[in-house]
Design a protein around this motif. Structure first.
Motif, PDB file in Angstrom:
ATOM      1  N   SER A   1       0.797  -1.226   0.000  1.00  0.00           N
ATOM      2  CA  SER A   1       0.000   0.000   0.000  1.00  0.00           C
ATOM      3  C   SER A   1       0.834   1.283   0.000  1.00  0.00           C
ATOM      4  O   SER A   1       0.397   2.297  -0.544  1.00  0.00           O
ATOM      5  CB  SER A   1      -0.953   0.005   1.199  1.00  0.00           C
ATOM      6  N   PHE A   2       2.015   1.251   0.614  1.00  0.00           N
ATOM      7  CA  PHE A   2       2.843   2.464   0.648  1.00  0.00           C
ATOM      8  C   PHE A   2       3.355   2.846  -0.741  1.00  0.00           C
ATOM      9  O   PHE A   2       3.160   3.978  -1.184  1.00  0.00           O
ATOM     10  CB  PHE A   2       3.999   2.296   1.633  1.00  0.00           C
ATOM     11  N   PRO A   3       3.999   1.929  -1.473  1.00  0.00           N
ATOM     12  CA  PRO A   3       4.484   2.317  -2.803  1.00  0.00           C
ATOM     13  C   PRO A   3       3.372   2.563  -3.818  1.00  0.00           C
ATOM     14  O   PRO A   3       3.541   3.354  -4.745  1.00  0.00           O
ATOM     15  CB  PRO A   3       5.363   1.137  -3.229  1.00  0.00           C
TER      16      PRO A   3
ATOM     17  N   THR B   1      -5.204   1.888  -0.716  1.00  0.00           N
ATOM     18  CA  THR B   1      -5.620   0.840   0.218  1.00  0.00           C
ATOM     19  C   THR B   1      -6.092  -0.406  -0.518  1.00  0.00           C
ATOM     20  O   THR B   1      -5.890  -1.531  -0.050  1.00  0.00           O
ATOM     21  CB  THR B   1      -6.777   1.360   1.101  1.00  0.00           C
ATOM     22  N   GLN B   2      -6.714  -0.234  -1.653  1.00  0.00           N
ATOM     23  CA  GLN B   2      -7.386  -1.340  -2.340  1.00  0.00           C
ATOM     24  C   GLN B   2      -6.468  -2.499  -2.732  1.00  0.00           C
ATOM     25  O   GLN B   2      -6.854  -3.661  -2.544  1.00  0.00           O
ATOM     26  CB  GLN B   2      -8.143  -0.806  -3.558  1.00  0.00           C
ATOM     27  N   PRO B   3      -5.260  -2.254  -3.259  1.00  0.00           N
ATOM     28  CA  PRO B   3      -4.401  -3.400  -3.597  1.00  0.00           C
ATOM     29  C   PRO B   3      -4.035  -4.243  -2.376  1.00  0.00           C
ATOM     30  O   PRO B   3      -3.957  -5.473  -2.480  1.00  0.00           O
ATOM     31  CB  PRO B   3      -3.157  -2.744  -4.205  1.00  0.00           C
TER      32      PRO B   3
ATOM     33  N   MET C   1      -3.336   3.013   6.655  1.00  0.00           N
ATOM     34  CA  MET C   1      -2.300   3.851   7.244  1.00  0.00           C
ATOM     35  C   MET C   1      -1.120   4.057   6.290  1.00  0.00           C
ATOM     36  O   MET C   1      -0.612   5.166   6.143  1.00  0.00           O
ATOM     37  CB  MET C   1      -1.803   3.237   8.558  1.00  0.00           C
ATOM     38  N   PHE C   2      -0.696   2.982   5.638  1.00  0.00           N
ATOM     39  CA  PHE C   2       0.440   3.111   4.714  1.00  0.00           C
ATOM     40  C   PHE C   2       0.040   3.874   3.453  1.00  0.00           C
ATOM     41  O   PHE C   2       0.863   4.594   2.869  1.00  0.00           O
ATOM     42  CB  PHE C   2       1.020   1.738   4.381  1.00  0.00           C
ATOM     43  N   TYR C   3      -1.203   3.709   3.025  1.00  0.00           N
ATOM     44  CA  TYR C   3      -1.716   4.533   1.910  1.00  0.00           C
ATOM     45  C   TYR C   3      -1.763   5.999   2.300  1.00  0.00           C
ATOM     46  O   TYR C   3      -1.356   6.881   1.536  1.00  0.00           O
ATOM     47  CB  TYR C   3      -3.110   4.026   1.524  1.00  0.00           C
ATOM     48  N   TYR C   4      -2.230   6.260   3.520  1.00  0.00           N
ATOM     49  CA  TYR C   4      -2.438   7.642   3.958  1.00  0.00           C
ATOM     50  C   TYR C   4      -1.129   8.423   3.979  1.00  0.00           C
ATOM     51  O   TYR C   4      -1.088   9.594   3.589  1.00  0.00           O
ATOM     52  CB  TYR C   4      -3.080   7.643   5.348  1.00  0.00           C
TER      53      TYR C   4
END
Length: 412
Positions: free
Chosen positions: A324-326, A330-332, A364-367
């Motif tokens: 999700s971070f790279p 959130t969806q992946p 959280m990592f997406y945000y």
């Protein structure tokens, strides 16, 4: 072997997304590579695509996403949302309460980068509250995204519940504390202590009229939700009534006030409301999910990690960070990890808890991702540096994630 093929598949997906390829298409291509590397043939891929596209879950989810984007477009095009916000401030009699709720209300449109739409509202109210730019940027993002934990028409929540096979309302009840923490902490950190500008009080008759008008202009959203809650309709069916109500309000507006006249034909407006890219994302996610479900080696490997004493929570955390971070989404994380992690749960309740852990960690990592589009656009609008925004997250994001951890262990 299964780990290597997963890494190669994810590497290709990340590369394609970085080249601005639609995330759904990127996931579908990554899924094809994953299938081929694990011995699947062309015949399997054809059957997989046919099976995915004909599944009831795929069709209803794609329809729901399409109808949500149409409803959001109609409410924006016909100025229903703008009037909701104006009336809301008069009703609340508080710029603070309005700046808290406005990003969330506008967030119900659920469009990519949609935080930019609430920036002017937050900017106008923020100046009256004498807020610095970094706090206005934080308010715009926090109060918009806290909704993602509990809004039943959120495309991410709908995706999670479809893939997980559990009730939307059970999932929302579990995640409700995280939304509360984000809103309360956001108010305490960014709004408490700011001078409240005076707003002229309304007579009780005017106030009652404002309440009725607010419900009138928000009725397309309310009806869409009510159909599911009160009448047990499917989301895609309930949304049709919300769309029809938006059109009806607009037709009435045009008759009573020429300033609401729209030259564009209704059919063209409806057509423009469809966002094919979002539907493609759903199709790609479902293809990836089905490939993962067909690979028994993934579950064997995960069970071997658990047998070695590695906590499933650590596996989820690392995997969400890597996905999700790279990708800045959130969806992946949900699409890839739900079919891998949820089958490991010994019962339905634990499955729901695993789903919450994956959802919140992916969120959280997406945000905090530097390619999170809402964040990028908000920083640009308020001319704020990313490091200043991250300073404002020092307490609120750990508090929110800590709440999820607490709920997770208390509910086990």
């Amino acid at each position: 072997m299964i780990v290597l093929t997963m890494l190669l598949s994810m590497g290709l997906t990340l590369f394609l997304v970085s080249r601005k390829i639609n995330m759904g298409l990127s996931l579908a291509i990554g899924a094809v590579l994953l299938a081929l590397l694990n011995g699947k043939d062309f015949h399997y891929l054809v059957q997989l695509i046919f099976r995915t596209f004909s599944e009831y879950a795929t069709l209803t989810l794609a329809l729901t996403i399409a109808f949500i984007t149409i409803l959001g477009h109609l409410m924006e095009k016909y100025l229903l949302l703008d009037r909701m916000i104006e009336i809301l401030e008069r009703m609340l009699g508080s710029a603070k309460a309005t700046i808290l709720l406005a990003p969330a209300i506008i967030g119900t449109l659920l469009v990519t980068g949609g935080a930019l739409m609430s920036c002017p509202v937050v900017g106008s109210l923020g100046k009256r509250l004498e807020l610095p730019g970094d706090k206005m940027a934080s308010i715009n993002l926090i109060f918009r995204h806290a909704l993602y934990f509990v809004f039943p028409l959120s495309t991410t929540i709908l995706l999670a519940t479809q893939l997980g096979g559990f009730s939307v309302w059970d999932f929302i009840k579990l995640q409700f504390p995280m939304a509360v923490v984000m809103y309360v902490a956001g108010y305490l950190l960014y709004l408490k202590g700011s001078p409240e500008p005076k707003i002229e009080a309304m007579a009780w008759r005017d106030y009652f009229k404002s309440v009725l008008l607010f419900f009138y202009y928000s009725s397309p959203i309310l009806v869409s939700l009510l159909g599911v809650v009160a009448f047990q309709l499917s989301f895609h069916v309930s949304l049709v009534f919300g769309i029809l109500l938006s059109i009806g309000i607009h037709l009435l507006d045009e008759r009573t006030n020429p300033k609401y006249h729209v030259e564009e034909s209704l059919w063209l407006t409806l057509y423009k409301g469809i966002k094919p890219s979002m539907v493609v994302v759903i199709l790609g996610i479902m293809i990836f999910k089905n490939v993962v479900n067909d690979l028994d080696g993934i579950y064997t490997y995960l069970n071997s990690l658990l047998a070695k004493g590695i906590p499933v929570e650590l596996i989820i955390f690392i995997a969400c960070a890597a996905i999700s971070f790279p990708l800045g989404s959130t969806q992946p994380g949900i699409a890839i990890l739900f079919p891998m992690i949820l089958p490991l749960a010994p019962d339905a309740h634990t499955k729901l808890l695993y789903a919450m852990f994956v959802y919140t960690t992916s969120f959280m990592f997406y945000y905090i991702s530097p390619i999170h589009l809402c964040q990028v656009l908000t920083l640009e609008f308020f001319e704020v540096k990313m490091k200043d925004l991250y300073k404002n997250y020092t307490y609120i994001l750990p508090a929110t994630y800590g709440t999820m951890i607490l709920v997770y262990f208390l509910a086990r």
